[in-house]
Design an enzyme around this catalytic site. Sequence first.
Site, PDB file in Angstrom:
ATOM      1  N   LEU A 359       0.780   9.300  -5.392  1.00 53.06           N
ATOM      2  CA  LEU A 359       1.912   9.287  -4.464  1.00 53.06           C
ATOM      3  C   LEU A 359       2.341   7.881  -4.078  1.00 53.06           C
ATOM      4  CD1 LEU A 359       0.851  12.140  -2.002  1.00 53.06           C
ATOM      5  CD2 LEU A 359       2.608  12.259  -3.761  1.00 53.06           C
ATOM      6  N   GLY A 360       1.381   6.962  -4.011  1.00 52.44           N
ATOM      7  CA  GLY A 360       1.719   5.608  -3.594  1.00 52.44           C
ATOM      8  C   GLY A 360       0.540   4.677  -3.752  1.00 52.44           C
ATOM      9  N   ASP A 479      -1.182  -0.585  12.263  1.00 55.99           N
ATOM     10  CA  ASP A 479      -0.464  -0.786  10.998  1.00 55.99           C
ATOM     11  C   ASP A 479       0.824   0.051  10.978  1.00 55.99           C
ATOM     12  OD1 ASP A 479      -0.111  -2.038   8.576  1.00 55.99           O
ATOM     13  OD2 ASP A 479      -1.264  -0.573   7.431  1.00 55.99           O
TER      14      ASP A 479
END
Length: 674
Positions: A359-360, A479
């Site tokens: 996905l990433g 984050d």
Amino acid sequence: MPGMVRLSFLLKLLFSLALSLVSSTTDTGEDQFVYSGFSRSILDLDGAATITPDGVLELTNHTVHIKAHAFYPSPWLLRKSPGEMVQSFSVSFVFGMVPIYSDKCTDGMTFLISPTKDFSGAQASQYLGLLNKTIDGQKSNHIFAVELDSSQNTEFGDIDDNHIGIDIYSLTSTKSNTAGFYDDRNNGIFKNLSLVSHKEMQLWVDYNGDTTQINVTLAPLRLIKPSRPLLSTTYNLSTVLEDQSYIGFSASTGPINSLYCVLGWSLGVNRPAPLIDIAKLPKLPHVGPKSRSKLLEIILPIATAIFIFLVGTTVILFVRRRMKYAEINEDLEVEFGPHRFSYKDLFHATDGFKNKNLLGLGGFGKVYRGLLSASKLEVAVKRVSHESQQGMKEFVAEIVSIGRLQHRNLVQLLGYCRRKGELLLVYEYMSNGSLDKYLHCEEDKPTLNWAQRFQIIKGVASGLFYLHERWEKVVLHRDIKASNVLLDSEMNGRLGDFGLARLYDHGTDPQTTHVVGTMGYLAPELARTGKATTQTDVYAFGIFILEVTCGQRPINNHADDSSQILIDWVVEHWHKGLLTYTLDRRLQCNDNSDEVNLALNLALLCAHPFCNARPSMRQVIQYLNSEIPLPELIPTNISYTVLGLMQNEGFDQYASLPSTVGSSGMTSSLSSGR
């Protein structure tokens, strides 16, 4: 005429036959009914609710984020005549909660009395298919319910993830207690019961119309009703219930598949609820993987040579298999068992972590899409390098704690798995992927309009406010950025990736001294102190607002002008009175100029170089909802970046520049010329 007589006789015979079929399961009257199983029973069902062939009323199925309702088809007159007091009534039902995955269910079910059977506007998950954010707590809904809640939600003041509560108008319970019963066989000692134990239980709800006392009693199936109720309170339901009311059940699931079942049900008005015939009840459904084969335990060796060959082969295969799926599982993690996934399950869910499921890819690891075979639950699995063994118990404890977070704008962290040098975090899967791809990366993604972007900003703010102030501990995300905001099926923004998050108690100072995060989102004081706080999260959120509004990354390495640093580029336009010129060129702000101005000014306030000038997330929510006006910022001739550097270098005079105070009472602006 003889033909008419025969026709009349046949109709009466068919009616009697139908009545006998119904009465085999249900005995009804003007003041009572009883279902000992629901075969051939007529109930009004909606959503995921269904009656199985063997007579189980299944309120939910193997699907996440759904709701369901089941009602007795006719309304009940709980008053003898309009305007009189609500009569006494007694309800009993046998239920069971069956977790599809592990030992956890979300979110729960209710027994309810309502003036309507139309719950199309109700929300699933934390609202149990009963209410929604708008009408929760409003007396106009005339709702009385008893919730069986298997998921703790601090927004409603839930005491734990295994409790019974009396709900009047709202899902914030009037009174609640951990599930259990007072055992008459042992001098009334309280014994806990787990709602999600795969076992049938019986619940009684009794209301005395004369004393207005409400009693709720829970017990294992086949146990006589305890003399002492689990919950007892007084509340005049005549002020709540309308003359004509419907009686039934509601249920909903959250990010984890859950099966909520009712096996039997009875009601009596001005009399005890009729006894449910336990012998006629259907069995609670069994779900999950089948039992392992015992074949190897009953095979006797035919010959010594064959036996040695089989054993040797089995040992070799076993060792290879263990090496393939080897995990680190220490004694210190035993208490976190329900939150731990096996590596084998995650390996098969992602088809061996193949690139087709990728996905990433980020700075802290790769994320894969997976489908758990047992529960059919879609998940996102993040693989993170983790070599250090120091503080591992505390680290895992924090992961488990974060897994208890429940908010509509947070991606649910379902659990973890640990291998040598590697940590795998398992999240709820978000079908529309990350916000980052809609803003920057993929041309095939449609451009988000301003209404969608503003709603995403408000959603992330709501989730961050929950982390900072509404949960039992303070959670620092550390984050916040567009690539860590995921979009669900309805394009709602959900803050995810809690791999760097840290927790600490309210009223104490965080002890983190290691700088983590992403360049461009790091507050300037982190370079000096190395200490993450709620204000460093607010700074990153301010940069996030600019990223969403302007459609640009915080740092553009390909730019050779002032637009390289997004915050300074926006401040430069702010000085010139051209703030709205920084809006993403793909958008038109003609109809939304006020919201765009609000977003950009709020972003500059949140990303202020001086941490004491930034608002709290509570104030951010108030600004976004226009509950209080945004303080006026006075431009400075010095860029935000330079001001931050000067503060870190000890130029204290810049930390005490003359300023104006907004309506919130917070110092929030800078004067120029110093």
